[in-house]
Design a protein around this motif. Structure first.
Motif, short mmCIF file in Angstrom:
data_model
loop_
_atom_site.label_atom_id
_atom_site.label_comp_id
_atom_site.label_asym_id
_atom_site.label_seq_id
_atom_site.Cartn_x
_atom_site.Cartn_y
_atom_site.Cartn_z
N SER A 89 0.83 -1.21 0.00
CA SER A 89 0.00 0.00 0.00
C SER A 89 0.86 1.25 0.00
CB SER A 89 -0.92 0.00 1.23
OG SER A 89 -1.78 -1.12 1.23
N LEU A 226 -7.19 1.30 -2.66
CA LEU A 226 -6.15 1.49 -1.64
C LEU A 226 -6.76 1.92 -0.31
CD1 LEU A 226 -3.12 1.73 -0.89
CD2 LEU A 226 -3.22 4.09 -1.71
N CYS A 230 -6.70 -0.10 3.29
CA CYS A 230 -6.22 0.50 4.54
C CYS A 230 -7.17 0.19 5.69
CB CYS A 230 -6.09 2.02 4.38
SG CYS A 230 -4.73 2.55 3.34
#
Length: 297
Positions: A89, A226, A230
């Motif tokens: 990430s 993304l 997270c």
């Protein structure tokens, strides 16, 4: 000899089902890694491989619950794989920033950390967290309940693993805020972005500064994936903190279902979503090093 390293009867069916899913995502991730020459994506390839091997080892361990090696292997691989997903990430976010934002906008004020060190800073924290979790996981998983110093080893292992998880949550929590905030920050420079938009064969594209490479206009989809990743990694990290904090006699260690609901299943989309929304479909530069023209423009 200890009867079982598990406080419950582990499910072979659940382990093999999850192993099959992670194996499928690993194969897809590996093939795309080669197809798009997305060499920097090796981190996610390794993470998906670790999850696959971890649950394969768990399925074998479910029939050999007193075999120490299998128990340590499955526990360690499953605990550490998300750390590599977090690293992936960091890498992709850093690439998005350099592909999308003009050089004058990549300030600490906008990003909270120096743009050129985004990946390096967070990956360094990740490596430190990985080391601590590895040491803690090995101590916890490798300690037999009937060992004379079992309590001391379990306590030490738990504290070390918790420290590693704390480092990961703090760093990844900060990164998640930065990544989600970026959805709003980059829009301040949308005018400059639109000024470099072209069209070819009916498809709009953006010329990356200082190059002749094209960035797909719907790159925001990658940023959204993304952001989702997270949140899922943070959920899993909180679960692991609770798991280690409660210890071997806690509810999370005495029951199997939380491991699948709060670890196995949340981590699967972190790999699977990137199979469909692969960075190679959006970002033109995914080598180990960005061209100087992108870093300076």
């Amino acid at each position: 000899m200890v009867d079982s390293y598990y406080a419950y009867t582990p499910s072979f069916a659940a382990a093999i089902a999850i192993a099959a899913l992670y194996s499928a995502t690993f194969i897809a991730t590996f093939c795309q890694w080669i197809r798009y020459r997305a060499w920097v994506w090796i981190v996610m390839v390794l993470a998906s491989l670790m999850e696959s091997l971890g649950y394969i080892a768990r399925s074998l361990s479910s029939h050999r619950t007193s075999t120490r090696g299998l128990f340590i292997a499955q526990f360690t691989l499953i605990v550490l794989a998300p750390v590599l997903m977090a690293a992936a990430s960091y890498v992709i976010f850093g690439r998005i920033v350099f592909h999308v934002m003009p050089a004058h906008a990549r300030t600490t004020k906008n990003l909270w950390v120096p743009a050129r060190f985004i990946t390096a800073i967070f990956v360094a924290c990740d490596i430190f967290a990985l080391f601590l979790q590895l040491v803690g996981a090995v101590l916890v998983s490798g300690t037999k309940p009937n060992d004379p110093d079992a309590h001391k080893k379990l306590s030490t292992g738990k504290d070390i693993a918790l420290a590693g998880l704390a480092v990961q949550i703090i760093c990844f929590g900060l990164f998640s805020i930065i990544a989600i905030r970026f959805n709003f920050v980059w829009k301040q420079f949308d005018g400059e972005f639109q000024g470099k938009v072209g069209q070819e064969d009916g498809q709009k594209y953006f010329i990356v500064s200082g190059t002749d490479r094209k960035l797909k206009m719907h790159w925001q989809s990658l940023l959204l994936v993304l952001n989702i990743t997270c949140v899922l990694i943070l959920v899993r990290s909180v679960y692991r903190v609770c798991d280690f904090a409660l210890g071997k006699t806690g509810y999370l260690e005495q029951n199997e279902w939380p491991a699948y609901v709060f670890d196995a299943l949340p981590m699967l989309p972190c790999v699977a979503l990137f199979v469909y929304w692969h960075p190679g479909k959006y970002l033109p530069y995914l080598g180990f090093r960005l061209p100087k023209s992108i870093r300076e423009n």
